[in-house]
Design a protein around this motif. Structure first.
Motif, PDB file in Angstrom:
ATOM      1  N   HIS A  24       0.833  -1.205   0.000  1.00  0.00           N
ATOM      2  CA  HIS A  24       0.000   0.000   0.000  1.00  0.00           C
ATOM      3  C   HIS A  24       0.868   1.256   0.000  1.00  0.00           C
ATOM      4  CE1 HIS A  24      -3.471   2.542   0.760  1.00  0.00           C
ATOM      5  NE2 HIS A  24      -2.839   3.081   1.779  1.00  0.00           N
ATOM      6  N   ARG A  27       2.257   1.783  -3.433  1.00  0.00           N
ATOM      7  CA  ARG A  27       1.280   2.329  -4.375  1.00  0.00           C
ATOM      8  C   ARG A  27       1.118   3.827  -4.170  1.00  0.00           C
ATOM      9  NH1 ARG A  27      -1.712  -2.563  -3.046  1.00  0.00           N
ATOM     10  NH2 ARG A  27      -1.568  -4.021  -4.784  1.00  0.00           N
ATOM     11  N   GLU A  28       1.121   4.265  -2.912  1.00  0.00           N
ATOM     12  CA  GLU A  28       1.027   5.696  -2.658  1.00  0.00           C
ATOM     13  C   GLU A  28       2.239   6.438  -3.210  1.00  0.00           C
ATOM     14  OE1 GLU A  28       0.500   6.168   1.510  1.00  0.00           O
ATOM     15  OE2 GLU A  28      -1.663   5.777   1.447  1.00  0.00           O
ATOM     16  N   ARG A  29       3.419   5.846  -3.056  1.00  0.00           N
ATOM     17  CA  ARG A  29       4.621   6.467  -3.595  1.00  0.00           C
ATOM     18  C   ARG A  29       4.629   6.435  -5.121  1.00  0.00           C
ATOM     19  NH1 ARG A  29       8.996   7.198  -0.312  1.00  0.00           N
ATOM     20  NH2 ARG A  29      10.451   6.623  -1.981  1.00  0.00           N
ATOM     21  N   LEU A  31       2.040   6.794  -6.983  1.00  0.00           N
ATOM     22  CA  LEU A  31       1.197   7.889  -7.437  1.00  0.00           C
ATOM     23  C   LEU A  31       1.981   9.186  -7.539  1.00  0.00           C
ATOM     24  CD1 LEU A  31      -2.127   7.231  -5.479  1.00  0.00           C
ATOM     25  CD2 LEU A  31      -1.741   6.999  -7.935  1.00  0.00           C
ATOM     26  N   ASP A  32       3.013   9.322  -6.707  1.00  0.00           N
ATOM     27  CA  ASP A  32       3.857  10.513  -6.745  1.00  0.00           C
ATOM     28  C   ASP A  32       5.068  10.337  -7.645  1.00  0.00           C
ATOM     29  OD1 ASP A  32       2.169  11.726  -4.895  1.00  0.00           O
ATOM     30  OD2 ASP A  32       3.260  10.862  -3.197  1.00  0.00           O
TER      31      ASP A  32
END
Length: 212
Positions: A24, A27-29, A31-32
């Motif tokens: 998770h 995935r957040e990283r 997105l950036d």
């Protein structure tokens, strides 16, 4: 020794939860635009090694311990079933990632009607979107199907009915047959199914070592 085997079995069931947390975060990283495919492969390889190491250590300890009875035996059965269901998902994703299975290519959007990217990078292109081969690839819904598949496999083996494996695989193959012509679908199906079923079989075997 039975207690040690149960502790290792609990760790085998809990480790996938931590692995999902790492995924998770990745995935957040992503997105950036902060992660790259190589780092994802390293994380999946490390997680797969840890899970297989825990399962192997549990099997070795269980083989040397005497048969459990009563509550420890019941607990071992339940924990092994839980580990089979939860741990199989990360194992399958790691196998697919390491095996090179990617999401099916999508057609480029219409430049006149395409929305503006939310996270463009320095070149003006949208940042990479996180992908889950079991959900975004040519065979969708693989995560939920995998949970049910591993639960069915481990249940039939613990019930002493190994013939049920043939029925489970036949039902899954017939249900997925219309989708297997999509690009990379057959590779995803074979690798994902084998990894999922073998993991469930392994956990059923560990439960048998502890209780038999």
């Amino acid at each position: 020794m039975t207690g040690v085997a149960l502790v290792l079995l609990v760790l085998t069931a809990v480790a996938p939860v931590l692995w999902l947390g790492v995924e998770h975060l990745m995935r957040e990283r992503a997105l950036d635009g902060l992660t790259v495919p190589r780092s994802a492969r390293i994380v999946h390889a490390a997680g797969l090694t840890i899970l297989l190491g825990l399962a192997t250590a549990t099997a070795i300890v269980a083989a040397t311990a005497g048969p459990a009875t009563g509550f420890p035996a019941a607990a071992a059965t339940v924990i092994a079933a839980a580990a089979a269901v939860t741990g199989g998902g990360p194992v399958v994703r790691a196998v697919l990632q390491l095996g090179g299975v990617r999401a099916a290519p999508t057609p480029p959007p219409d430049p006149e009607n395409a929305p503006a990217p939310e996270n463009p990078d320095q070149t003006g292109n949208p940042g990479p979107e996180p992908t889950d081969p079991t959900e975004v690839g040519p065979l969708r819904g693989g995560r939920v199907i995998g949970y049910l598949e591993r639960l069915a496999v481990v249940t039939t083996l613990m019930a002493g009915w190994p013939e049920g494996l043939a029925i489970i695989l036949a039902v899954k193959s017939l249900a997925r047959y219309p989708e297997l012509r999509a690009p990379q679908a057959s590779e995803q199906f074979i690798m994902g199914t084998f990894a999922s079923v073998l993991w469930a079989i392994g956990l059923a075997g560990i439960a048998h070592l502890i209780t038999a």
